[in-house]
Design an enzyme around this catalytic site. Sequence first.
Site, PDB file in Angstrom:
ATOM      1  CG  ASN A   1      -1.946   1.063   0.991  1.00 41.75           C
ATOM      2  OD1 ASN A   1      -1.989   2.009   0.536  1.00 41.75           O
ATOM      3  ND2 ASN A   1      -2.257   1.189   2.801  1.00 41.75           N
ATOM      4  CD1 TRP A   2       3.671   1.646  -2.956  1.00 41.91           C
ATOM      5  CD2 TRP A   2       3.586   2.432  -4.782  1.00 41.91           C
ATOM      6  NE1 TRP A   2       4.041   0.369  -4.134  1.00 41.91           N
ATOM      7  CE2 TRP A   2       3.805   1.056  -5.106  1.00 41.91           C
ATOM      8  CE3 TRP A   2       3.448   3.166  -5.616  1.00 41.91           C
ATOM      9  CZ2 TRP A   2       4.487   0.654  -6.293  1.00 41.91           C
ATOM     10  CZ3 TRP A   2       3.681   2.686  -6.796  1.00 41.91           C
ATOM     11  CH2 TRP A   2       4.698   2.130  -7.194  1.00 41.91           C
TER      12      TRP A   2
ATOM     13  CG  HIS B   1      -5.464   1.606   5.315  1.00 43.32           C
ATOM     14  ND1 HIS B   1      -5.391   2.708   6.007  1.00 43.32           N
ATOM     15  CD2 HIS B   1      -4.879   0.830   4.988  1.00 43.32           C
ATOM     16  CE1 HIS B   1      -3.785   2.542   6.781  1.00 43.32           C
ATOM     17  NE2 HIS B   1      -3.445   1.680   5.825  1.00 43.32           N
TER      18      HIS B   1
ATOM     19  CD  GLU C   1      -2.798   5.117   7.037  1.00 45.11           C
ATOM     20  OE1 GLU C   1      -2.961   5.146   5.535  1.00 45.11           O
ATOM     21  OE2 GLU C   1      -1.958   5.148   7.791  1.00 45.11           O
TER      22      GLU C   1
ATOM     23  CD  GLU D   1      -3.329  -2.459   7.620  1.00 46.23           C
ATOM     24  OE1 GLU D   1      -1.502  -2.368   6.596  1.00 46.23           O
ATOM     25  OE2 GLU D   1      -3.831  -0.893   7.414  1.00 46.23           O
TER      26      GLU D   1
ATOM     27  CB  SER E   1       5.952  -1.098  11.780  1.00 44.55           C
ATOM     28  OG  SER E   1       5.377  -0.374  11.876  1.00 44.55           O
TER      29      SER E   1
ATOM     30  N   GLY F   1       3.355  -0.917   4.333  1.00 41.39           N
ATOM     31  CA  GLY F   1       2.629   0.508   4.425  1.00 41.39           C
ATOM     32  C   GLY F   1       4.316   0.620   3.571  1.00 41.39           C
ATOM     33  N   GLY F   2       5.418   1.860   4.665  1.00 40.09           N
ATOM     34  CA  GLY F   2       6.305   1.958   4.658  1.00 40.09           C
ATOM     35  C   GLY F   2       7.720   1.524   3.283  1.00 40.09           C
TER      36      GLY F   2
END
Length: 252
Positions: A9-10, A94, A96, A166, A213, A234-235
């Site tokens: 997930n960018w 998600h 967010e 998540e 993470s 993610g990151g």
Amino acid sequence: MRIPFVAGNWKMNKTIAETRDLLSALLPTLSGIDGVERVVCPPYPALMTASELVAGRGVGLGAQDMHWEEKGAFTGEVAPGMVGELCGYVILGHSERRAYFGETDETVNKKLLAAQKAGLTPIVCIGETLAQYEAGETAKVVSSQTRLGLQGVSAEFAPTIVVAYEPVWAIGTGKASSAENAQGVHGGVIRPVLKELFGAETAQSIRILYGGSVTAANAAEFFSQPDIDGALVGGASLKPEDFISIVRAAQK
Ligand code: 13P
């Protein structure tokens, strides 16, 4: 046997030019990794370019959200059919989107039913906040999100759903859940709810991903757990070597 699944997930990162660069770095290696369903989810403006680059390379493409209506006066929104022209997957619910953009279990459910109609594979995100975790409410929150988000889907569609657990406190914090804690939620809460909803056989076939993470260093430990079928990254999905290592770690 559940085929492992790893999605990147960018989030709101990477322009079209940067998407081209990242995929050029990823695809030569990612294309050749068998036995793992692997998907990248760039932002909307880069999906067209990404779809051309991933075509025929064994790597799937996903959007990060969509609206549930087929078309109409919904300024700023993107319809399931529009996503489906470019993507096979869509991330829904998600945390967010839940935290900053008013996503609820009800809207997640509408989007899921729209994904079913549009032939998209949904990656449905659930997970408790730090306050809920500290109050011991993880099982209650996660089972309720699963039940409400997934209600009303057909028996044929259910096995194609991918669920991503998540925990909000683990997203972007560098403080991943322990693999044991995640296994406890996947195997002790989510899969039993899936069994109630869809029966044992279907519950066994649904992939449950862990997200929060995930790194090249901790991925293998998560994947060694019986009910952790992959990761939503993610990151680390923005770093080609790290994402490739995570996908490799998912190979069984
Ligand atoms: P991080 O891997 O950056 O913690 O993000 C997880 C996530 O939200 C993926 O959807």
